[in-house]
Design a protein around this motif. Sequence first.
Motif, short mmCIF file in Angstrom:
data_model
loop_
_atom_site.label_atom_id
_atom_site.label_comp_id
_atom_site.label_asym_id
_atom_site.label_seq_id
_atom_site.Cartn_x
_atom_site.Cartn_y
_atom_site.Cartn_z
N GLU A 87 44.15 -7.71 -10.89
CA GLU A 87 45.48 -7.28 -11.34
C GLU A 87 46.26 -6.61 -10.22
OE1 GLU A 87 47.21 -8.00 -14.05
OE2 GLU A 87 45.51 -9.30 -14.46
N LEU A 88 45.59 -5.80 -9.44
CA LEU A 88 46.23 -5.13 -8.32
C LEU A 88 46.75 -6.17 -7.33
CD1 LEU A 88 46.86 -2.51 -6.73
CD2 LEU A 88 44.58 -2.72 -5.73
N MET A 89 45.93 -7.17 -7.03
CA MET A 89 46.34 -8.21 -6.10
C MET A 89 47.51 -9.02 -6.65
SD MET A 89 42.73 -9.38 -4.34
CE MET A 89 42.92 -10.98 -4.94
N LYS A 90 47.49 -9.30 -7.93
CA LYS A 90 48.60 -10.05 -8.54
C LYS A 90 49.89 -9.25 -8.46
CE LYS A 90 46.01 -12.99 -11.70
NZ LYS A 90 45.71 -13.31 -13.10
N ARG A 91 49.82 -7.94 -8.71
CA ARG A 91 51.02 -7.10 -8.61
C ARG A 91 51.55 -7.08 -7.19
NH1 ARG A 91 48.13 -3.54 -11.93
NH2 ARG A 91 47.76 -2.12 -10.20
N ARG A 92 50.65 -6.94 -6.23
CA ARG A 92 51.07 -6.93 -4.83
C ARG A 92 51.67 -8.28 -4.43
NH1 ARG A 92 46.14 -3.63 -1.94
NH2 ARG A 92 46.76 -1.58 -2.69
N ALA A 93 51.07 -9.36 -4.91
CA ALA A 93 51.58 -10.70 -4.61
C ALA A 93 52.98 -10.87 -5.19
CB ALA A 93 50.64 -11.78 -5.14
N ARG A 94 53.17 -10.41 -6.42
CA ARG A 94 54.49 -10.51 -7.04
C ARG A 94 55.54 -9.73 -6.24
NH1 ARG A 94 55.13 -12.47 -12.17
NH2 ARG A 94 53.23 -12.95 -13.30
N THR A 95 55.18 -8.55 -5.79
CA THR A 95 56.10 -7.73 -5.00
C THR A 95 56.44 -8.43 -3.69
OG1 THR A 95 55.20 -5.70 -5.96
CG2 THR A 95 56.40 -5.49 -3.88
N ARG A 96 55.43 -8.97 -3.02
CA ARG A 96 55.65 -9.68 -1.76
C ARG A 96 56.50 -10.93 -1.98
NH1 ARG A 96 50.80 -11.24 -0.85
NH2 ARG A 96 51.10 -13.46 -0.99
N ILE A 97 56.22 -11.67 -3.03
CA ILE A 97 56.99 -12.88 -3.34
C ILE A 97 58.43 -12.53 -3.67
CG2 ILE A 97 57.23 -14.75 -5.01
CD1 ILE A 97 54.08 -14.74 -5.09
N GLN A 98 58.65 -11.44 -4.40
CA GLN A 98 60.01 -11.03 -4.73
C GLN A 98 60.80 -10.71 -3.48
OE1 GLN A 98 61.53 -11.03 -7.92
NE2 GLN A 98 63.25 -10.95 -6.51
N ARG A 99 60.16 -10.04 -2.52
CA ARG A 99 60.84 -9.74 -1.24
C ARG A 99 61.22 -11.04 -0.52
NH1 ARG A 99 56.99 -5.54 -0.37
NH2 ARG A 99 55.78 -6.98 0.89
N ILE A 100 60.30 -11.98 -0.53
CA ILE A 100 60.58 -13.27 0.12
C ILE A 100 61.72 -13.99 -0.60
CG2 ILE A 100 59.63 -15.57 0.60
CD1 ILE A 100 56.88 -14.10 0.99
N PHE A 101 61.71 -13.96 -1.94
CA PHE A 101 62.80 -14.57 -2.71
C PHE A 101 64.14 -13.91 -2.37
CE2 PHE A 101 60.26 -16.28 -6.60
CZ PHE A 101 59.78 -17.32 -5.84
N ASP A 102 64.14 -12.58 -2.27
CA ASP A 102 65.38 -11.88 -1.93
C ASP A 102 65.91 -12.34 -0.58
OD1 ASP A 102 65.16 -10.49 -4.31
OD2 ASP A 102 64.41 -8.64 -3.38
N GLU A 103 65.03 -12.41 0.41
CA GLU A 103 65.44 -12.88 1.74
C GLU A 103 65.92 -14.33 1.69
OE1 GLU A 103 62.13 -12.30 4.38
OE2 GLU A 103 62.03 -10.16 3.94
#
Length: 125
Positions: A82-98
Amino acid sequence: MELIISSVSGEPIYEQIKDQIRAAVLSGELAAGEALPSLRKLAKELRISVLTVTRAYNELADEGIVENIQGKGTFVMSQGTELMKRRARTRIQRIFDETCTAAKAADIPLLDLMAMLEASYKDQS
């Protein structure tokens, strides 16, 4: 779980170990509570230093993915996935924003951007 290490990839061996264990946890190949190979066993299998495996395991423990239990070994933590999934979502969201910022600057319509994302996603399967 089989780890494959490349000495010519340019990526440090401990990072390769971490990435592959992290991926195995995320995919469910390694389940919560499951033991990782012992430091010495994995070092012998991969023909690398025990210190390299120790560094990988310790950094995974620092990330909350595994837990080192003195005298027993290293185990996948139950909340690690779950921790890894949350971190992945955060990282992916940053990439989407960029990506969205770049797409708007290049005047790429949302539908085209979504088609590009879909194509990339399908290529990964």
